[in-house]
Enzyme design. Structure first.
Site, PDB file in Angstrom:
ATOM      1  CB  SER A  26      38.952  32.127 -24.740  1.00  0.00           C
ATOM      2  OG  SER A  26      38.095  32.176 -25.861  1.00  0.00           O
TER       3      SER A  26
ATOM      4  CG  HIS B 288      42.658  34.622 -24.836  1.00  0.00           C
ATOM      5  ND1 HIS B 288      42.770  34.746 -26.214  1.00  0.00           N
ATOM      6  CD2 HIS B 288      41.336  34.434 -24.605  1.00  0.00           C
ATOM      7  CE1 HIS B 288      41.582  34.633 -26.775  1.00  0.00           C
ATOM      8  NE2 HIS B 288      40.688  34.455 -25.812  1.00  0.00           N
TER       9      HIS B 288
END
Length: 295
Positions: free
Chosen positions: A200, A246
């Site tokens: 991610s 993220h």
């Protein structure tokens, strides 16, 4: 009246004219040599528009690259297969996922964890004990099918166009630096005994770089912004998601992407790879700081 006329003249000159048709104002520039081009002179390219001289590979006024070495907007070499590295990264992620399904004990050797917790089923060492390789291996490790599915979809959708726009070496640097930046921020801010994994961080780095590239090419930003907002809602609204990865990947990807597409031509490689080196230095300093806190 004369002052108004002078102001109008200056305003008119603020919009450049096409290099082949100076009387035609235009806000579009060739993505390779950056000369202003009007609609008649635009040649649709894989990324943006190019002028006729760059398409032919001629030297023109001396600004265009040579015909033997076609270049991307970031200065990378144009490849025959613009998605080769994206396919390889996909293959690595899938291979690691299958290996984990076959041998579940492999998972504890690959995921990101700060320090060793007192439990026999967890690794005996974490990043704080010297296993820095986990900052990288965790980027390619997934346990759940939905997790790898979403990440690989993002990698394919965002990675191919970026690889084509940046060139392979710059694209790989962007992907890896975004991923390790996400890992480092997770290591810094998450609980030391919390395990995390997934691509991610790297994928969010591709989001950041894509937004920068689209702005540079003056494309419609609404689709990428909407998709990014949706992903950020999931990031902070869904439990058990390492939001640190993220955000770390997104910030690093945007910074590196900006350097890639806005670096001045005469110092392009220095600015681009220098920015990657600064991100890597930040990763090292962050890891050292957190290690000192946990040991």
């Amino acid at each position: 009246m004369d002052d108004q006329a002078a102001d109008s003249s200056r305003d008119a000159r603020s919009v450049p004219g096409c290099y082949r048709h100076p009387d035609r104002e235009t806000g579009i520039r060739c993505t390779r040599c950056e000369r202003p081009i009007c609609p008649e002179c635009m040649v649709d390219a894989s990324v943006g528009f190019q002028c006729p001289e760059c398409v032919r590979g001629g030297s023109g006024t001396g600004h265009a690259p040579s015909a033997s070495v076609p270049r991307t907007i970031a200065g990378g070499a144009v490849a025959a297969d613009p998605r080769l590295l994206t396919k390889i990264l996909l293959g690595i992620n899938i291979a690691v996922f299958l290996a984990v399904q076959i041998r579940p004990s492999l998972l504890r050797e690959l995921y990101l964890i700060g320090a060793w917790p007192p439990a026999p089923y967890l690794p005996t060492q974490g990043v704080a004990e010297g296993e820095w390789y986990r900052l990288v291996t965790s980027m390619f490790t997934h346990e759940e099918i939905w997790h790898i599915g979403f990440n690989m979809l993002g990698l394919w959708w965002l990675g191919g166009p970026l690889e084509q726009a940046l060139g392979r070496a710059r694209y790989l640097a962007l992907y890896l630096m975004s991923g390790v930046a996400g890992s480092a921020l997770t290591f810094l801010l998450a609980e030391g005994t919390t395990a995390s994994l997934g691509a991610s961080g790297a994928v969010f780095g591709l989001f950041g770089a894509t937004a920068v590239l689209m702005r540079r090419l003056r494309y419609d930003m609404r689709p990428i912004i909407a998709l990014l907002v949706i992903n950020l809602i999931f990031t902070f609204g869904w439990s058990n998601i390492a939001w640190q990865a993220h955000i770390g990947g997104l910030v690093a990807g945007a910074a590196i992407g900006y350097a890639m597409v806005h670096a001045p031509r005469e110092r392009r490689a220095l600015v681009q790879y220098g920015t990657c080196a600064l991100v890597l230095a930040g990763v090292v300093l962050t890891t050292l700081l957190r290690t000192a806190q946990l040991t």
